[in-house]
Design an enzyme around this catalytic site. Sequence first.
Site, short mmCIF file in Angstrom:
data_model
loop_
_atom_site.label_atom_id
_atom_site.label_comp_id
_atom_site.label_asym_id
_atom_site.label_seq_id
_atom_site.Cartn_x
_atom_site.Cartn_y
_atom_site.Cartn_z
N GLU A 282 31.89 23.78 15.78
CA GLU A 282 32.76 23.50 14.90
C GLU A 282 34.41 23.06 15.19
OE1 GLU A 282 30.18 25.16 11.17
OE2 GLU A 282 32.42 25.09 11.13
N GLU A 283 34.84 24.10 15.96
CA GLU A 283 36.15 24.08 16.44
C GLU A 283 36.19 22.85 17.41
OE1 GLU A 283 37.43 28.57 17.37
OE2 GLU A 283 38.34 27.09 18.54
N ARG A 284 35.19 22.52 18.35
CA ARG A 284 35.26 21.54 19.26
C ARG A 284 35.34 20.22 18.57
NH1 ARG A 284 32.04 24.77 23.98
NH2 ARG A 284 33.81 25.89 24.59
N ALA B 37 38.41 19.56 16.88
CA ALA B 37 39.47 19.06 17.69
C ALA B 37 39.43 17.59 17.85
CB ALA B 37 39.70 20.02 19.04
#
Lengths: 408, 254
Positions: free
Chosen positions: A292-294, A297
Amino acid sequence: MALREGALRFNLLVNSRHFYKFISFIGVRSVSDKVSSKPVTSGDPETAGDHLIYSQEHFALKESLRKIIDQEINPHVDQWEAEGKFPAHKIFKILGSAGFLGVSKPVEYGGLGLDFTYSVAVAEELGNIRCGGIPMAIGVQSDMATPALARFGSAELKKEFLLPSIMGDKVACLGVSEVGAGSDVSSIKTKAVREGDEYVINGGKMWTTSGTQADWICLLANTSDGPPHRNKSLFCLPMNLPGVHVARKIDKLGMWSSDTAELFFDDVRVPCKNIIGQEGMGFTYQMLQFQEERLWAVANILTMMDNIIQETIQYTRQRKIFKQPVLYHQSVHFRLAELQTEVELLRSLLYRATALYIKGNDVTRLASMAKLKGAAWPGKWVTAVSSFGEEWASPVTFWSADFTEIPG
Amino acid sequence: MSGRVLVGVKRVIDYAVKIRVKPDNSSVVTDGVKHSMNPFCEIAVEEAVKMKEKKLIKEVVAVSCGPQQAQETIRTALAMGADRGIHVEVTGKDYETLGPLQISKIMAALAKKEEAQLIILGKQAIDDDCNQTGQMTAALLDWPQGTFASEVSLEGDKIKVVREVDGGLETIKINVPAVITADLRLNTPRYATLPNIMKAKKKKIANMKPADLGVDITSRLEVLRVDEPPQRQAGVKVETVEDLVSKLKEAGLV
């Protein structure tokens, strides 16, 4: 003279097909000197009907968030960048009240309980903020310091830390990286030793986004001597506990409006109940949310790239070399067309990964590829436009300083 | 008064967009251009929603006339707190010639049909700057009007309206039912919060055509030509007052 002008216009006509979508509002047959109407961002077509992952509600969300950005954030960015800090409590309260900090979080704690496509929509729209620091800080608040807590924390812990973070009342930060451990998360040294019904924490964290303003930190620490991937735990630590020191605010190459701190923990005592989920599972919890973080971003960066390309077009349209606007030179046209194409390619990858993810698939591979591609841009970008991006005042160099790397 | 309020909302080219005239000078370019709710209509919606929150009125109905995309504008109103929407479908050539007179007829017909107690509109739209719809609607209904409102308060069965006029502020008291048009300082429109955006999905938007209301939308106006304002000529900078005076004398202005 007329022949040369005619040839030039013909050239323009041929080249303008490269980015037809942008030319369509200028009129294919002639490029006016006048600044043209703001184009619709290539990511969202006018009608929601055909979009891969977005519905009417996603577009309404983006529009509302855009208003907040235009009215509450962008007018102050220059000032905040100069001050090296933005008022996190104020901005998070505005965003939290409008529901943008807990898009995919549980409804019981103030979240909206929506799927990840809505988080991607938020991330995309935040790319319209005219700097990298603030979206990054917002990302930490909404999708980096809180997912493990939301998924594995106890009800009491969620009430104390998750709920106010979603509402924008408390500022969160994430304490994982250390001086000797950035990419290698498993080699962190911060220790949490159990003493009765408390843990005593000693160590330090580095590069903590929003560290000087945060009310609590999601802290990764070693809680036993076992194997490095199984001996760590995540804690919710109030930042006002005795022993927590904000050593300094770090001056960085870019991301100026986001305050980044170096922290020290000197015999900090925290109740046992502040551990998130199970002891020893901290590393796993932290790694779980990287997909999710990637994707978040990448979504963020895509809008910024769109905006940078647009700004470059505006800039090169009025800057003249060899008696005509830089933009009219073929090689410049070609380069911009290529860059815009790469943006669209990455956008397709983002939407594909997101669509698969919300159906329950593991998209680590695709998400990592997307991040790899997105992070490689700034260097390329500066090379491409270095002839017209050298002054600090130019928005392009400014933004490339913000994106030398994508954390996470 | 615990009645129903009709709020008219218009979909216009976004205020931040730089307008371009079509090459044939027939109108401005709208394809692929960002559109949003007219800012004064936002203020109108906000006022109506505030009245509902204060329990002064019962229901807020958002109305828009235009093609399919007008529904997006109605949804924004719903996300701000309106209860339901009415989309009066007008497309193609009819839409291009749609103006205040036709809208007023539609609003008047709807006001009667919905038994509205109050109509709140923006004072004008930022695309045509007509500033006529509110006034015409009131005339067609034979209702009092409070235009350029910067303050509205309901007092029993009357409404007190503070109007911004050239000479300052004028305070009037008018009977209900009435038409109000919102001016800039009436309020600050709220952001559509995400929970409300999701709730708006479930709210109903009724569809109808002008003919269903018995309204004839033929226009009595014909746009002959649209031109951009003339390019501003470059000025001349002078160093001293003497230079300025001599230049003015040269130009025969002094």
